[in-house]
Design a protein around this motif. Structure first.
Motif, PDB file in Angstrom:
ATOM      1  N   CYS A 102      10.940   3.521   1.983  1.00  0.00           N
ATOM      2  CA  CYS A 102      10.723   2.441   2.945  1.00  0.00           C
ATOM      3  C   CYS A 102      11.816   1.398   2.721  1.00  0.00           C
ATOM      4  O   CYS A 102      11.698   0.552   1.829  1.00  0.00           O
ATOM      5  N   TYR A 148       9.008   4.676   7.596  1.00  0.00           N
ATOM      6  CA  TYR A 148       8.550   3.361   7.151  1.00  0.00           C
ATOM      7  C   TYR A 148       9.750   2.435   6.960  1.00  0.00           C
ATOM      8  O   TYR A 148      10.775   2.820   6.382  1.00  0.00           O
ATOM      9  N   LEU A 192       3.222  -2.948   7.667  1.00  0.00           N
ATOM     10  CA  LEU A 192       3.544  -1.957   6.641  1.00  0.00           C
ATOM     11  C   LEU A 192       2.332  -1.678   5.753  1.00  0.00           C
ATOM     12  O   LEU A 192       2.018  -0.516   5.457  1.00  0.00           O
ATOM     13  N   LYS A 200      -0.078   0.503   7.646  1.00  0.00           N
ATOM     14  CA  LYS A 200       0.409   1.874   7.823  1.00  0.00           C
ATOM     15  C   LYS A 200       0.285   2.668   6.530  1.00  0.00           C
ATOM     16  O   LYS A 200      -0.094   3.854   6.539  1.00  0.00           O
ATOM     17  N   ILE A 201       0.586   2.032   5.409  1.00  0.00           N
ATOM     18  CA  ILE A 201       0.434   2.704   4.116  1.00  0.00           C
ATOM     19  C   ILE A 201      -1.041   2.993   3.835  1.00  0.00           C
ATOM     20  O   ILE A 201      -1.398   4.086   3.372  1.00  0.00           O
TER      21      ILE A 201
END
Length: 391
Positions: free
Chosen positions: A68, A85, A98, A101-102
């Protein structure tokens, strides 16, 4: 690969299984690395790339790795593999997106974050927002640890530490500062030295011939150029060195730091070139204004007789350039940054005071007149750094 990193990775990753239709499907766990990455010109970008490559070589079948990249609003780098990412460090919403999403990726078992305070200046609360919303285990690597913090900095670091499983630092001095100056539990702090490259022996004379420096005694320094490097210390010392070693050449390797270019252009490089002319050192200095590929950089370090590290940043916790040089067997003359104080001793090189050209000249002349001592320091350096090799 650095053995400490190996054990840490093994301890932080677990295989998750899903039972479906009486068949067991094994989902390989994943680790996501949040960092700067090449092609950005940044020492931490290079460090993280080296770390990931080493982990892939050793643990390809055990876990997957996701990158990322961190970049500001003004940066638009093209990364290998077009990563899914990204973190826009200029936008607080990007931190929240972020984290979400993780959290939604069930395969991600561990988050590894490379930390430098300068990365997060544009959105002061962005990192805390990310940490508050992240639901995965996180390990953070502090690349800078400032001693004697003011209350604001101390509270900021303590707040970060409350959200993480472990804090990685690269020197024992940094670990002591975190424990004593920031009141962070020693149990949470892990010391993992900066990784280095193990290299096969290459004849120094043939390398010098290859790069056009036959019959020269070579001094060198490398890294992204900026005034903090304090390269003028070496230039001011060179007349005294040249007087005893007329065949000496000083290599200044590296482009100017892009962050410095943005605000002041080539002001510092121009200053250095003016200093070269003022001291009549044109025949004894050579600027390599490039961000060299790794193999070529390692060649230059291996052909170096003495590596000079003259940083004037008294709080510089660790230096990748220092690690690379010592792992290439370079005898080192260095200012007393914490990294040098911890690693360097009389069997590896010489420590001088900050901004002390006369001390530097004396140290270099002492080493250059004794090739036996140079070879002993080279051998000691290779032996000392072998346990920190990436592979």
């Amino acid at each position: 690969m650095n053995k400490n990193i190996k054990s840490d990775m093994e301890g932080k990753t677990k295989i998750r299984t899903v039972q479906s239709n009486k068949n067991t499907i094994y989902h390989k766990p994943e680790i996501i690395f949040i960092s700067t990455f090449p092609p950005k010109l940044c020492g931490i970008a290079t460090y993280c790339q080296d770390l990931i490559q080493s982990l892939k070589l050793k643990f390809r079948e055990s876990f997957g790795i996701i990158i990322c990249p961190m970049e500001t609003e003004d940066e638009h780098y093209q990364y290998e593999g077009d990563p899914e990412y990204r973190l826009n460090t200029s936008d607080a919403i990007s931190y929240l997106e972020l984290a979400d999403k993780i959290n939604k990726n069930n395969n991600i078992q561990l988050v590894m974050l490379q930390h430098e305070f300068g990365f997060f200046n544009e959105t002061p609360n962005g990192l805390i927002l990310f940490l508050q919303n992240l639901e995965k285990d996180l390990i953070i690597t502090f690349h800078t640890v400032l001693p004697k913090p003011d209350l604001e900095l101390k509270e900021k670091v303590k707040e970060i530490s409350n959200f993480v499983k472990s804090i990685i630092v690269m020197t024992g001095i940094s670990a002591d500062v975190l424990a004593n100056d920031y009141d962070i539990s020693s149990d949470k702090i892990k010391v993992i030295p900066h990784g280095t490259h193990l290299l096969p022996f290459i004849d120094k004379i043939s390398l010098k011939t290859k790069y056009g420096f036959k019959d020269k005694k070579l001094l060198s320094t490398f890294g992204l150029l900026g005034s903090g490097k304090n390269i003028e210390t070496t230039l001011e010392a060179l007349p005294e060195i040249v007087a005893q070693n007329p065949d000496v050449m000083f290599l200044i390797i590296g482009k100017t730091h892009p962050g410095i270019i943005k605000y002041e252009g080539e002001k510092y490089r121009d200053f250095l070139q003016h200093t070269v002319k003022r001291l009549h050192l044109e025949k004894h200095t050579y600027f390599i204004n490039q961000y060299l590929p790794l193999d070529e950089l390692l060649d230059y370090l291996q052909l170096t007789n003495i590596y000079l590290f003259t940083s004037k940043d008294r709080n510089q916790a660790v230096s990748g350039t220092f690690s690379y040089a010592i792992s290439c067997g370079c005898p080192i003359v260095s200012t007393p940054i914490p990294h040098a104080l911890e690693v360097l001793n009389e069997d590896l090189g010489i420590i001088i005071d900050f901004e002390a050209p006369k001390q530097l000249a004396t140290a270099v002349n002492t080493l250059l007149k004794n090739e036996t001592v140079q070879e002993k320091l080279r051998s000691n350096s290779l032996e000392k750094m072998a346990p920190t090799a990436w592979v």
